[in-house]
Design a protein around this motif. Structure first.
Motif, PDB file in Angstrom:
ATOM      1  N   TYR A 137       0.837  -1.195   0.000  1.00 57.53           N
ATOM      2  CA  TYR A 137       0.000   0.000   0.000  1.00 57.53           C
ATOM      3  C   TYR A 137       0.881   1.258   0.000  1.00 57.53           C
ATOM      4  O   TYR A 137       2.062   1.216   0.335  1.00 57.53           O
ATOM      5  CB  TYR A 137      -0.950   0.021   1.195  1.00 57.53           C
ATOM      6  N   GLN A 139       1.002   5.345   1.415  1.00 55.02           N
ATOM      7  CA  GLN A 139       0.422   6.121   2.505  1.00 55.02           C
ATOM      8  C   GLN A 139       0.976   7.537   2.507  1.00 55.02           C
ATOM      9  O   GLN A 139       2.183   7.758   2.353  1.00 55.02           O
ATOM     10  CB  GLN A 139       0.699   5.460   3.858  1.00 55.02           C
ATOM     11  N   LEU A 143      -3.992   8.965   4.785  1.00 58.77           N
ATOM     12  CA  LEU A 143      -4.543   8.468   3.534  1.00 58.77           C
ATOM     13  C   LEU A 143      -3.785   7.228   3.089  1.00 58.77           C
ATOM     14  O   LEU A 143      -2.557   7.238   2.979  1.00 58.77           O
ATOM     15  CB  LEU A 143      -4.448   9.552   2.452  1.00 58.77           C
ATOM     16  N   LEU A 145      -3.685   3.894   0.225  1.00 56.06           N
ATOM     17  CA  LEU A 145      -4.130   3.386  -1.070  1.00 56.06           C
ATOM     18  C   LEU A 145      -3.506   2.025  -1.311  1.00 56.06           C
ATOM     19  O   LEU A 145      -2.287   1.861  -1.191  1.00 56.06           O
ATOM     20  CB  LEU A 145      -3.743   4.376  -2.176  1.00 56.06           C
ATOM     21  N   ARG A 150      -7.289  -1.725  -5.364  1.00 56.38           N
ATOM     22  CA  ARG A 150      -7.748  -0.406  -5.822  1.00 56.38           C
ATOM     23  C   ARG A 150      -8.687   0.229  -4.795  1.00 56.38           C
ATOM     24  O   ARG A 150      -9.730   0.800  -5.129  1.00 56.38           O
ATOM     25  CB  ARG A 150      -8.429  -0.509  -7.195  1.00 56.38           C
ATOM     26  N   SER A 151      -8.289   0.126  -3.541  1.00 60.84           N
ATOM     27  CA  SER A 151      -9.086   0.706  -2.468  1.00 60.84           C
ATOM     28  C   SER A 151      -8.338   1.880  -1.841  1.00 60.84           C
ATOM     29  O   SER A 151      -7.108   1.899  -1.790  1.00 60.84           O
ATOM     30  CB  SER A 151      -9.400  -0.342  -1.396  1.00 60.84           C
ATOM     31  N   VAL A 152      -9.112   2.860  -1.359  1.00 59.89           N
ATOM     32  CA  VAL A 152      -8.557   4.059  -0.744  1.00 59.89           C
ATOM     33  C   VAL A 152      -9.297   4.318   0.557  1.00 59.89           C
ATOM     34  O   VAL A 152     -10.527   4.241   0.605  1.00 59.89           O
ATOM     35  CB  VAL A 152      -8.698   5.280  -1.681  1.00 59.89           C
ATOM     36  N   ARG A 154      -9.192   6.865   4.331  1.00 62.23           N
ATOM     37  CA  ARG A 154      -8.586   7.927   5.132  1.00 62.23           C
ATOM     38  C   ARG A 154      -9.226   7.928   6.509  1.00 62.23           C
ATOM     39  O   ARG A 154     -10.456   7.996   6.605  1.00 62.23           O
ATOM     40  CB  ARG A 154      -8.742   9.293   4.462  1.00 62.23           C
ATOM     41  N   PHE A 166      -8.778   7.208  -9.370  1.00 63.52           N
ATOM     42  CA  PHE A 166      -7.850   6.340  -8.649  1.00 63.52           C
ATOM     43  C   PHE A 166      -6.469   6.403  -9.284  1.00 63.52           C
ATOM     44  O   PHE A 166      -5.456   6.507  -8.581  1.00 63.52           O
ATOM     45  CB  PHE A 166      -8.368   4.899  -8.652  1.00 63.52           C
ATOM     46  N   HIS A 170      -3.204   7.586  -7.346  1.00 65.59           N
ATOM     47  CA  HIS A 170      -2.105   6.615  -7.258  1.00 65.59           C
ATOM     48  C   HIS A 170      -0.801   7.253  -7.717  1.00 65.59           C
ATOM     49  O   HIS A 170       0.243   7.132  -7.061  1.00 65.59           O
ATOM     50  CB  HIS A 170      -2.448   5.391  -8.119  1.00 65.59           C
ATOM     51  N   VAL A 212     -10.927  13.390  -1.180  1.00 68.80           N
ATOM     52  CA  VAL A 212      -9.814  13.044  -0.292  1.00 68.80           C
ATOM     53  C   VAL A 212      -9.629  14.055   0.832  1.00 68.80           C
ATOM     54  O   VAL A 212      -9.309  13.688   1.973  1.00 68.80           O
ATOM     55  CB  VAL A 212      -8.506  12.906  -1.114  1.00 68.80           C
TER      56      VAL A 212
END
Length: 236
Positions: A137, A139, A143, A145, A150-152, A154, A166, A170, A212
């Motif tokens: 991931y 960071q 936050l 990702l 493909r997940s986000v 916060r 995304f 990314h 975000v």
């Protein structure tokens, strides 16, 4: 082996002309003249690239693209639109298009966009093949990702992003604390080989920032006036 191209366009003169020009350039070309026929051909075979008109009978181009992307996230798709507005372009890109071109266009421009889209797709696949060697991931502050899923998130809250939102986030997080120019974002996120419509970048930054940063005291996505954007944990 010839690269295969599917042209989905109901204007017979245009599609036939494109077929002749692309065949002359060494491509193997097939034509579909309705959205339904185009979708069937798109899903029945493997294509190196698809040229897809927006305005089609039976099924419009945006819906055709959505159906293709449900089962195929890899084949490059160039949308063809008669309207040169940022909204139309964003709509096509948001649906999963790799690029767009506005009628009327020169064959040289289409060929350049096709080469750029196919090259970008190859680079993306090479990057995906290296994912196991990368951290699970990314960071920036609170936050997080995860590229594979493909997940986000916060502060533990899931953030829903469109595919292109995304990809943009990314890229920003991969280059955190770096100021990224609009032209650079267009080339590396959308895969354009030229200075494209930078308004698209501004629109997507606004979309991503709203999801975000809105509601959080610490704002992560920064605008560097006259240059571009970056994501960082605090102002420098």
């Amino acid at each position: 082996m010839k690269k295969s191209v599917l042209i989905i366009d109901d204007e017979e003169k245009i599609s036939r002309l494109l077929q002749l020009e692309l065949s002359h350039e060494g491509y193997a070309v097939e034509i579909a003249q309705t959205g339904k026929e185009g979708l069937e051909k798109a899903l029945a075979h493997t294509w190196d690239i698809i040229i897809l008109d927006v305005m089609l009978p039976e099924l419009n181009g945006v819906e055709v693209l959505k159906q293709i992307r449900k089962v195929d996230n890899h084949t490059p798709v160039i949308m063809v639109t008669a309207r040169n507005t940022t909204t139309d372009k964003v709509s096509g890109l948001d649906g999963g298009a790799n690029d767009y071109i506005t009628k009327p266009f020169e064959i040289e421009e289409l060929l350049a966009r096709m080469r750029a889209s196919m090259r970008h797709q190859l680079e993306s696949r090479a990057t995906s093949a290296q994912e196991e060697d990368n951290p699970p991931y990314l960071q920036v502050d609170s936050l997080m990702l995860e590229p594979k899923t493909r997940s986000v998130m916060r502060e533990g809250k899931r953030i829903e992003l469109t595919p292109k939102e995304f990809d943009l986030l990314h890229y920003l997080m991969e280059h955190k604390n770096q100021v990224l120019q609009r032209d650079q974002l267009i080339q590396d996120v959308w895969g354009f080989d030229f200075v494209g419509d930078t308004n698209v970048v501004d629109v997507y930054i606004r979309y991503v920032r709203k999801k975000v940063d809105h509601g959080y005291k610490k704002k992560l996505i920064k605008t560097v006036r006259g240059v571009g954007y970056c994501i960082r944990e605090e102002d420098h």
